[in-house]
Scaffold this active site. Structure first.
Site, PDB file in Angstrom:
ATOM      1  N   LYS A 152      -3.467  -6.028 -15.119  1.00 15.66           N
ATOM      2  CA  LYS A 152      -4.290  -5.253 -14.179  1.00 15.66           C
ATOM      3  C   LYS A 152      -4.762  -3.953 -14.837  1.00 15.66           C
ATOM      4  CE  LYS A 152      -6.310  -3.629 -10.512  1.00 15.66           C
ATOM      5  NZ  LYS A 152      -5.892  -2.404  -9.940  1.00 15.66           N
ATOM      6  N   HIS A 203      -7.495  -4.775 -17.169  1.00 12.52           N
ATOM      7  CA  HIS A 203      -8.650  -5.071 -16.319  1.00 12.52           C
ATOM      8  C   HIS A 203      -9.376  -3.760 -15.972  1.00 12.52           C
ATOM      9  CE1 HIS A 203     -10.439  -4.955 -12.290  1.00 12.52           C
ATOM     10  NE2 HIS A 203     -10.811  -6.194 -12.472  1.00 12.52           N
ATOM     11  N   ASN A 204      -8.619  -2.768 -15.562  1.00 14.63           N
ATOM     12  CA  ASN A 204      -9.244  -1.496 -15.196  1.00 14.63           C
ATOM     13  C   ASN A 204      -9.868  -0.803 -16.401  1.00 14.63           C
ATOM     14  OD1 ASN A 204      -8.038  -2.171 -12.761  1.00 14.63           O
ATOM     15  ND2 ASN A 204      -7.588  -0.058 -12.241  1.00 14.63           N
ATOM     16  N   GLU A 235     -13.030  -2.438 -16.948  1.00 17.01           N
ATOM     17  CA  GLU A 235     -13.932  -1.967 -15.883  1.00 17.01           C
ATOM     18  C   GLU A 235     -14.560  -0.615 -16.276  1.00 17.01           C
ATOM     19  OE1 GLU A 235     -12.037  -1.959 -11.938  1.00 17.01           O
ATOM     20  OE2 GLU A 235     -12.767   0.088 -11.680  1.00 17.01           O
ATOM     21  N   GLY A 287       3.752  -0.345   4.171  1.00 19.51           N
ATOM     22  CA  GLY A 287       2.715   0.518   3.607  1.00 19.51           C
ATOM     23  C   GLY A 287       1.393   0.001   4.120  1.00 19.51           C
ATOM     24  N   SER A 309      -6.807  -6.534  -7.595  1.00 20.67           N
ATOM     25  CA  SER A 309      -8.098  -5.884  -7.804  1.00 20.67           C
ATOM     26  C   SER A 309      -9.105  -6.324  -6.766  1.00 20.67           C
ATOM     27  CB  SER A 309      -8.648  -6.199  -9.190  1.00 20.67           C
ATOM     28  OG  SER A 309      -9.924  -5.602  -9.310  1.00 20.67           O
ATOM     29  N   ASN A 322      -0.742   0.135  -7.698  1.00 24.58           N
ATOM     30  CA  ASN A 322      -1.170   0.290  -9.090  1.00 24.58           C
ATOM     31  C   ASN A 322      -0.067   0.928  -9.910  1.00 24.58           C
ATOM     32  OD1 ASN A 322      -3.692  -0.851  -9.445  1.00 24.58           O
ATOM     33  ND2 ASN A 322      -4.748   0.906  -8.536  1.00 24.58           N
TER      34      ASN A 322
HETATM   35  P1  NDP Z   1      -2.154   5.202  -0.530  1.00 24.38           P
HETATM   36  O1  NDP Z   1      -2.015   5.089  -1.995  1.00 24.38           O
HETATM   37  O2  NDP Z   1      -3.030   6.257   0.012  1.00 24.38           O
HETATM   38  O3  NDP Z   1      -0.690   5.360   0.104  1.00 24.38           O
HETATM   39  C1  NDP Z   1      -0.517   5.549   1.482  1.00 24.38           C
HETATM   40  C2  NDP Z   1       0.618   4.728   1.978  1.00 24.38           C
HETATM   41  O4  NDP Z   1       1.820   5.036   1.264  1.00 24.38           O
HETATM   42  C3  NDP Z   1       0.914   4.989   3.432  1.00 24.38           C
HETATM   43  O5  NDP Z   1       1.283   3.781   4.037  1.00 24.38           O
HETATM   44  C4  NDP Z   1       2.086   5.956   3.347  1.00 24.38           C
HETATM   45  O6  NDP Z   1       2.880   5.962   4.505  1.00 24.38           O
HETATM   46  C5  NDP Z   1       2.835   5.374   2.195  1.00 24.38           C
HETATM   47  N1  NDP Z   1       3.762   6.304   1.587  1.00 24.38           N
HETATM   48  C6  NDP Z   1       3.469   7.361   0.793  1.00 24.38           C
HETATM   49  N2  NDP Z   1       4.602   7.960   0.389  1.00 24.38           N
HETATM   50  C7  NDP Z   1       5.632   7.280   0.923  1.00 24.38           C
HETATM   51  C8  NDP Z   1       7.046   7.411   0.872  1.00 24.38           C
HETATM   52  N3  NDP Z   1       7.627   8.375   0.130  1.00 24.38           N
HETATM   53  N4  NDP Z   1       7.791   6.524   1.568  1.00 24.38           N
HETATM   54  C9  NDP Z   1       7.223   5.548   2.286  1.00 24.38           C
HETATM   55  N5  NDP Z   1       5.901   5.366   2.376  1.00 24.38           N
HETATM   56  C10 NDP Z   1       5.105   6.229   1.702  1.00 24.38           C
HETATM   57  O7  NDP Z   1      -2.571   3.788   0.097  1.00 24.38           O
HETATM   58  P2  NDP Z   1      -3.677   2.755  -0.380  1.00 24.38           P
HETATM   59  O8  NDP Z   1      -3.711   1.719   0.668  1.00 24.38           O
HETATM   60  O9  NDP Z   1      -4.930   3.426  -0.777  1.00 24.38           O
HETATM   61  O10 NDP Z   1      -3.065   2.154  -1.716  1.00 24.38           O
HETATM   62  C11 NDP Z   1      -1.827   1.470  -1.745  1.00 24.38           C
HETATM   63  C12 NDP Z   1      -1.532   1.051  -3.170  1.00 24.38           C
HETATM   64  O11 NDP Z   1      -2.571   0.209  -3.621  1.00 24.38           O
HETATM   65  C13 NDP Z   1      -1.482   2.207  -4.166  1.00 24.38           C
HETATM   66  O12 NDP Z   1      -0.499   1.953  -5.143  1.00 24.38           O
HETATM   67  C14 NDP Z   1      -2.825   2.204  -4.814  1.00 24.38           C
HETATM   68  O13 NDP Z   1      -2.818   2.702  -6.143  1.00 24.38           O
HETATM   69  C15 NDP Z   1      -3.186   0.761  -4.762  1.00 24.38           C
HETATM   70  N6  NDP Z   1      -4.630   0.609  -4.617  1.00 24.38           N
HETATM   71  C16 NDP Z   1      -5.211  -0.423  -5.154  1.00 24.38           C
HETATM   72  C17 NDP Z   1      -6.558  -0.616  -5.025  1.00 24.38           C
HETATM   73  C18 NDP Z   1      -7.115  -1.786  -5.609  1.00 24.38           C
HETATM   74  O14 NDP Z   1      -8.317  -1.962  -5.670  1.00 24.38           O
HETATM   75  N7  NDP Z   1      -6.268  -2.655  -6.052  1.00 24.38           N
HETATM   76  C19 NDP Z   1      -7.448   0.269  -4.311  1.00 24.38           C
HETATM   77  C20 NDP Z   1      -6.743   1.283  -3.722  1.00 24.38           C
HETATM   78  C21 NDP Z   1      -5.391   1.439  -3.906  1.00 24.38           C
HETATM   79  P3  NDP Z   1       2.516   6.980   5.726  1.00 24.38           P
HETATM   80  O15 NDP Z   1       1.487   6.282   6.539  1.00 24.38           O
HETATM   81  O16 NDP Z   1       3.822   7.124   6.442  1.00 24.38           O
HETATM   82  O17 NDP Z   1       2.037   8.245   5.115  1.00 24.38           O
END
Ligand code: NDP
Length: 478
Positions: A183, A186-187, A190, A9, A128, A102
């Site tokens: 977490k 935490h949010n 926030e 991912g 986070s 998340n």
């Molecule tokens: P996204 O939540 O936008 O997810 C995109 C990724 O998920 C891509 O790599 C995509 O692959 C993959 N994906 C989606 N569906 C599938 C599937 N069915 N099978 C396999 N792969 C899949 O990415 P982010 O980087 O924004 O976030 C990742 C995680 O981190 C999320 O859970 C999000 O909630 C969390 N997050 C946390 C943050 C923080 O501050 N802690 C901030 C932002 C996000 P493909 O490229 O092939 O489409």
């Protein structure tokens, strides 16, 4: 395999985490459903460290040294389950799957249970700090088994943010869903912090009559004191920003509808189930919801409000000082409520969470990082059984010293018709906890009257019911 860790991912979060591991000297296996992302990472950042790109799930798993440690950074919810289903059959006993998304802690509990039956460790990790945190050092909240933490912890310590005293912002929060639970709270905190800052801004703008730039300066000044925090710092940046298209304050050109992704809502939903009064967090979630009803707001614009009471320069400055006190006192209450929720979750699920170390790992890397958290850490460290932050001597003294100005701020807001649900809810919580007697006694009387729900007496044990429809004598209900 040779990679110490793998990331599948590779959207913004996964990619930055992978780079962070590599920059800290680890060999990182890379995988993404769409292989173009994997290749792009290697093309752009391959020289930052040691990467092992994999096209297939099999190749990815084979690239990892044993016990395997693979981090899933995909969209939370069904995609996470899909990816687990894809990888679990390829893994062996003792391997560790880490979900850094998340996830809802209940999902994490379920996944942990299912994978444990197959001999695989599942570690839900709250991360986070957003994209920047992922790359330069996030605050990391791992759950899962003690055994998995022994293998994973040292790697996480390398990439975590470092607190001012140099300690990495990661700790084994507790078993199964404990990390994602923390977490989530935490949010929620926030959300509350942001709402309180927004209320302070609203008051300085509408009551003190300050411009956004002047408010930015005020926040900068506050940021040199006890309110020193990332959120206050970025607030000043946002408020002093000028919109290029109009030449006016940026904050005036942004639509005033706050959105949410759901973790704040989860915090409140969970708090309702646990029976924990997180009124400050709830008001913050509701304030965002309210802002998102433009038709209702439009229709309500003609409702009557109080006459304006403009303040002169001196009164405005005095008022600004009061608002700082109100903000600080309300912030203490938000954290009191949030930590109460963590304590309640810890008891409910048997997590045995150390509240002091939770405060400690929030000191850097995450959105709510603040000088204040060091104080919370010492409060819990010096008294691990502290029933509530408000019972800490120092916090109690500070909030006591702030209370006059806090009340004055809320009173002014009410008189001038500026909504301050966060400040007001926090003050109500404080006063309710202080009260010798609460009107809950009357509530119990009403419940007994209409539903024979019974009540307890202050003078002797047992449950009682009054025969309201009869001669109003009292009967024992046990
Ligand atoms: P996204 O939540 O936008 O997810 C995109 C990724 O998920 C891509 O790599 C995509 O692959 C993959 N994906 C989606 N569906 C599938 C599937 N069915 N099978 C396999 N792969 C899949 O990415 P982010 O980087 O924004 O976030 C990742 C995680 O981190 C999320 O859970 C999000 O909630 C969390 N997050 C946390 C943050 C923080 O501050 N802690 C901030 C932002 C996000 P493909 O490229 O092939 O489409």
């Amino acid at each position: 395999g040779t990679a110490q860790i793998g990331v599948t991912g590779l959207a913004v979060m996964g990619r930055n985490l992978a780079r962070n591991f590599a920059r800290n000297g680890l060999t990182v296996a890379l995988h993404n459903r769409t292989t173009a992302r994997t290749r792009a990472l290697v093309d752009e950042f391959g020289d930052e460290g040691s990467f092992v790109p994999a096209e297939s799930a099999r190749e990815f798993v084979d690239a990892l040294e044993r016990p395997r440690r693979l981090i899933i950074m995909v969209k939370a919810g069904e995609p996470t389950d899909a990816v687990i289903q894809e990888f679990a059959p390829l893994l062996e006993e003792g391997d560790v799957i880490i979900d850094g998304g998340n996830a809802h802690y209940e999902d994490t509990r379920r996944r942990e249970r299912e994978l444990r039956e197959r001999g695989i460790h599942f570690v839900g990790v709250g991360i986070s700090g957003g994209e920047e945190g992922a790359l330069h050092g996030p605050s990391i909240m791992p759950g899962g088994s003690t055994e998995s933490y022994a293998s994973l912890g040292p790697l996480l310590e390398r990439i975590a943010a470092k607190a001012p005293d140099g300690t990495p912002c990661v700790t084994h929060v507790g078993p199964d869903g404990a990390g994602h639970f923390v977490k989530m709270v935490h949010n929620g905190i926030e959300y509350a912090d942001m709402q309180l800052i927004a209320e302070a801004y609203h008051l300085l703008r509408s009551v003190a009559g300050y411009s956004p730039r002047r408010i930015a300066d005020t926040f900068r000044r506050w940021n040199t004191g006890r309110l020193d925090s990332y959120l206050i710092e970025i607030t000043a940046e946002v408020l002093s920003h000028t919109d290029a298209a109009t030449g006016g304050p940026f904050v005036d050109i942004v639509e005033d509808r706050a959105e949410q992704k759901g973790t704040g809502r989860w915090t409140v939903q969970t708090a309702l189930d646990l029976g924990v009064p997180v009124s400050g967090i709830a008001e913050a979630v509701f304030a965002r919801s309210l802002s998102g009803h433009p038709a209702l707001r439009e229709a309500s614009r003609s409702l009557q409000g109080p006459a304006a009471e403009p303040l002169d320069e001196e009164a405005a400055a005095r008022f600004a000082d009061q608002v700082e006190q109100a903000l600080y006192a309300s912030k203490i209450v938000s954290y009191t409520q949030g930590f109460h929720q963590i304590q309640a979750g810890s008891e409910e699920y048997g997590w045995d969470i150390d509240l002091g170390s939770v405060a400690a790992i929030w000191r850097a890397g995450c959105i709510i990082r603040a000088a204040f958290l060091d104080r919370i850490r010492s409060a819990f460290d010096s008294r691990p059984d502290l029933p509530s932050l408000l019972q800490d001597k120092q916090f109690a003294e500070e909030i006591g010293a702030a209370q006059d100005d806090w009340r004055a701020t809320v009173a002014t807001a009410v008189r001038q018709g500026v909504p301050t649900p966060g400040f007001s809810a926090a003050l109500a919580y404080y006063d309710a906890l202080r009260a010798e007697r609460l009107p809950a006694a009357l509530t119990q009387g009403q419940r007994d009257y209409f539903g024979a729900h019974t009540y307890r007496r202050t003078d002797r044990p047992g449950s009682f019911h009054t025969l309201w429809g009869g001669d109003r004598s009292e009967v024992a209900a046990d």
